[in-house]
Enzyme design. Structure first.
Site, PDB file in Angstrom:
ATOM      1  N   CYS A 105       6.024   5.155  -2.008  1.00 33.33           N
ATOM      2  CA  CYS A 105       6.177   3.986  -2.882  1.00 33.33           C
ATOM      3  C   CYS A 105       6.444   4.357  -4.340  1.00 33.33           C
ATOM      4  O   CYS A 105       6.873   3.509  -5.116  1.00 33.33           O
ATOM      5  CB  CYS A 105       4.929   3.108  -2.796  1.00 33.33           C
ATOM      6  SG  CYS A 105       4.534   2.585  -1.118  1.00 33.33           S
ATOM      7  N   HIS A 246       4.133  -1.393  -8.794  1.00 29.50           N
ATOM      8  CA  HIS A 246       4.493  -1.362  -7.381  1.00 29.50           C
ATOM      9  C   HIS A 246       3.888  -2.578  -6.705  1.00 29.50           C
ATOM     10  O   HIS A 246       2.724  -2.905  -6.897  1.00 29.50           O
ATOM     11  CB  HIS A 246       3.984  -0.073  -6.744  1.00 29.50           C
ATOM     12  CG  HIS A 246       4.056  -0.079  -5.252  1.00 29.50           C
ATOM     13  ND1 HIS A 246       5.182  -0.463  -4.564  1.00 29.50           N
ATOM     14  CD2 HIS A 246       3.123   0.236  -4.307  1.00 29.50           C
ATOM     15  CE1 HIS A 246       4.952  -0.387  -3.263  1.00 29.50           C
ATOM     16  NE2 HIS A 246       3.714   0.028  -3.085  1.00 29.50           N
ATOM     17  N   ASN A 276       5.310  -5.510   0.590  1.00 25.84           N
ATOM     18  CA  ASN A 276       5.412  -4.141   0.077  1.00 25.84           C
ATOM     19  C   ASN A 276       6.679  -3.511   0.639  1.00 25.84           C
ATOM     20  O   ASN A 276       6.763  -3.214   1.824  1.00 25.84           O
ATOM     21  CB  ASN A 276       4.169  -3.359   0.497  1.00 25.84           C
ATOM     22  CG  ASN A 276       4.160  -1.925  -0.021  1.00 25.84           C
ATOM     23  OD1 ASN A 276       5.163  -1.420  -0.509  1.00 25.84           O
ATOM     24  ND2 ASN A 276       3.022  -1.273   0.095  1.00 25.84           N
TER      25      ASN A 276
END
Length: 321
Positions: A105, A246, A276
């Site tokens: 990520c 994020h 996500n």
């Protein structure tokens, strides 16, 4: 900048028909309401190309102008060749050298800093950085603790030297802790545990996560990285117009805001729409905020990420566009 998401929307109510969960449970614990899911024929490179084309168009840059392409992903089309080479082929960017980057990520920020270093060293003039993921391909759709969290998409940015008098990327700070790698991983499919009938049957090619421990480390390291990047830039959080975290979980984002003493109104958040998207998330949020006019020329922006590995990082930039 540019971004792309697949057309298929998977809502929390859709998930209620797949696994034992509820819309209310997902919203309360994650802030997510829907996510995008790529079609069977769509690969990560297809999402990356679409986002890359939008970024090139926005920058007024032709594919032939590119010196380098970086694609950050944990869901490449193939183990090799690297996905950036597939993107180069589809874009027709014949001059560009290409590399894949795997920092989960955190990948988009790692890719931006890698490109910045090449540009600063005079080895490239124009770089295309893309974070792209088809997370739906590596999820166990019987595991309600993970399959509700992730979505597919891509975010891209074109980097060039900052104009005279402008700061561009001001500072970046990165870190990793490999001792925690087992907390978030895909256990099989690599050289340590090659694919077998047994690993496939056990769904060991799917993402596994120990959520509570990941949550704790994510908050701590993202907040610390943000503070360090601000200090390195000679700035305080009061100087920052926008924070782009994020998009892992709304509760994580809220906890970071509390630690930084930064109001939620200054955070760019789209986790409710996309879930996500791993390496795509910051680029996707950045593109949305630029295109809808929230981020304007001269704004100071703090981007902060955390991913499997563990990896983390933060970047402070002055937006020029």
């Amino acid at each position: 900048v540019g971004s792309h998401v697949p057309s298929r929307v998977l809502t929390n109510h859709d998930l209620e028909r797949i696994v034992a969960t509820t819309h209310e449970w997902i919203v309360t614990r994650t802030g997510m309401r829907e996510r995008r899911i790529a079609a069977a024929h769509e690969a990560t490179s297809d999402l990356a190309v679409a986002a890359g084309r939008r970024a090139l168009e926005a920058a007024g840059v032709q594919p032939a102008d590119l010196d380098m392409i970086i694609v950050a992903t944990i869901t490449p089309d193939y183990p090799f060749p690297n996905t950036a080479c597939l993107v180069q082929r589809q874009l027709g960017a014949d001059r560009a050298f290409c590399m894949g980057l795997e920092a989960a990520c955190s990948g988009f920020l790692y890719g931006m800093e890698t490109a910045r270093c090449y540009i600063a060293a005079g080895m490239a003039q124009t770089a295309l950085v893309i974070g792209a993921e088809k997370m739906s391909a590596v999820l166990d759709w019987t595991d309600r603790s993970t399959c509700v969290l992730f979505g597919d998409g891509a975010g891209a940015a074109v980097l060039r030297p900052a104009p005279a008098g402008r700061r561009g990327i001001i500072s970046s700070v990165f870190g990793s802790d490999g001792t925690l790698s087992e907390l978030l991983m895909i256990p099989a499919g690599g050289s340590r545990r090659p694919a077998t009938a047994e690993t496939v049957a056990a769904r060991e090619h799917c993402l596994r996560m120990r959520g509570r421990e990941v949550f704790r480390h994510a908050v701590t390291h993202m907040a610390e990285a943000a503070v360090a990047a601000l200090h390195k830039a000679g700035l305080s959080i009061a100087d920052i117009r926008w924070v782009i975290p994020h998009q892992a979980n709304l509760r994580i984002i809220a906890a970071i805001g509390e630690r930084l003493r930064c109001p939620a109104s200054r955070f760019i958040v789209n986790v409710e729409k996309y879930g996500n998207t791993s390496a795509a998330s910051i680029g996707l949020a950045l593109d949305e905020a630029v295109r809808d006019g929230r981020i304007v020329d001269g704004d100071l922006v703090l981007m902060v990420a955390f991913g499997a590995g563990f990896t983390w990082g933060a970047t402070v930039m002055e937006w020029t566009g």
